[in-house]
Design an enzyme around this catalytic site. Structure first.
Site, PDB file in Angstrom:
ATOM      1  N   CYS A 164       0.809  -1.228   0.000  1.00  0.00           N
ATOM      2  CA  CYS A 164       0.000   0.000   0.000  1.00  0.00           C
ATOM      3  C   CYS A 164       0.838   1.272   0.000  1.00  0.00           C
ATOM      4  CB  CYS A 164      -0.915   0.010   1.220  1.00  0.00           C
ATOM      5  SG  CYS A 164       0.034  -0.042   2.742  1.00  0.00           S
ATOM      6  N   CYS A 221      -0.940  -5.079   7.177  1.00  0.00           N
ATOM      7  CA  CYS A 221      -0.657  -3.830   7.891  1.00  0.00           C
ATOM      8  C   CYS A 221       0.177  -4.083   9.141  1.00  0.00           C
ATOM      9  CB  CYS A 221      -1.954  -3.135   8.289  1.00  0.00           C
ATOM     10  SG  CYS A 221      -3.109  -2.984   6.933  1.00  0.00           S
TER      11      CYS A 221
HETATM   12 FE1  FES Z   1      -1.209   0.268   4.407  1.00  0.00          FE
HETATM   13 FE2  FES Z   1      -2.622  -0.779   6.307  1.00  0.00          FE
HETATM   14  S1  FES Z   1      -3.331  -0.196   4.349  1.00  0.00           S
HETATM   15  S2  FES Z   1      -0.504  -0.413   6.318  1.00  0.00           S
END
Ligand code: FES
Length: 124
Positions: A33, A102
């Site tokens: 992400c 995450c």
């Molecule tokens: Fe990136 Fe959780 S969406 S660390």
């Protein structure tokens, strides 16, 4: 979606913020992400006496950072090196599957901070 423990840490993160004059710093980015986590440690007599985090990421990443700091404070460097991302997730009571990645930053950033400290304090 999130359990009570996660919802406790996310809005009230422990040990959040930059540390002045840390003994070691570790930073990791999440490939999935693009979020970033930075861990600062203060080490005295081979023990982590203080730990802070700066996390540019989602609530699950912030809760993971916060939980990690609680798990690590007071531990020896070897004990802290043994902490895994899975330990952080387990202490949070389990992140939802979609947010598991995450929690994969916390222990990695910690281990980098310890490596940074050890590198700076190499005795020949
Ligand atoms: Fe990136 Fe959780 S969406 S660390």
């Amino acid at each position: 979606m999130y359990n009570e423990k996660i919802m406790d840490h996310f809005p009230n993160p422990r040990n959040a913020g930059e540390m002045l004059h840390p003994s070691g710093v570790g930073e990791v980015g999440n490939m999935k992400c693009g979020d970033i986590m930075k861990i600062f440690i203060k080490v005295e007599d081979d023990r982590i006496t203080a730990i802070n985090f700066l996390t540019f990421g989602c609530g699950a990443a912030i809760a993971s950072s916060s939980m990690l700091t609680e798990l690590v404070k007071g531990k020896s460097l070897d004990e802290a090196m043994a902490i895994t991302n899975k330990d952080v997730d387990e202490h949070l009571g389990g992140l939802p599957d979609a947010k598991l990645h995450c929690s994969n930053l916390a222990a990695d950033a910690l281990h980098k901070a310890i490596a940074d400290y050890r590198e700076k304090n190499l005795t020949a």
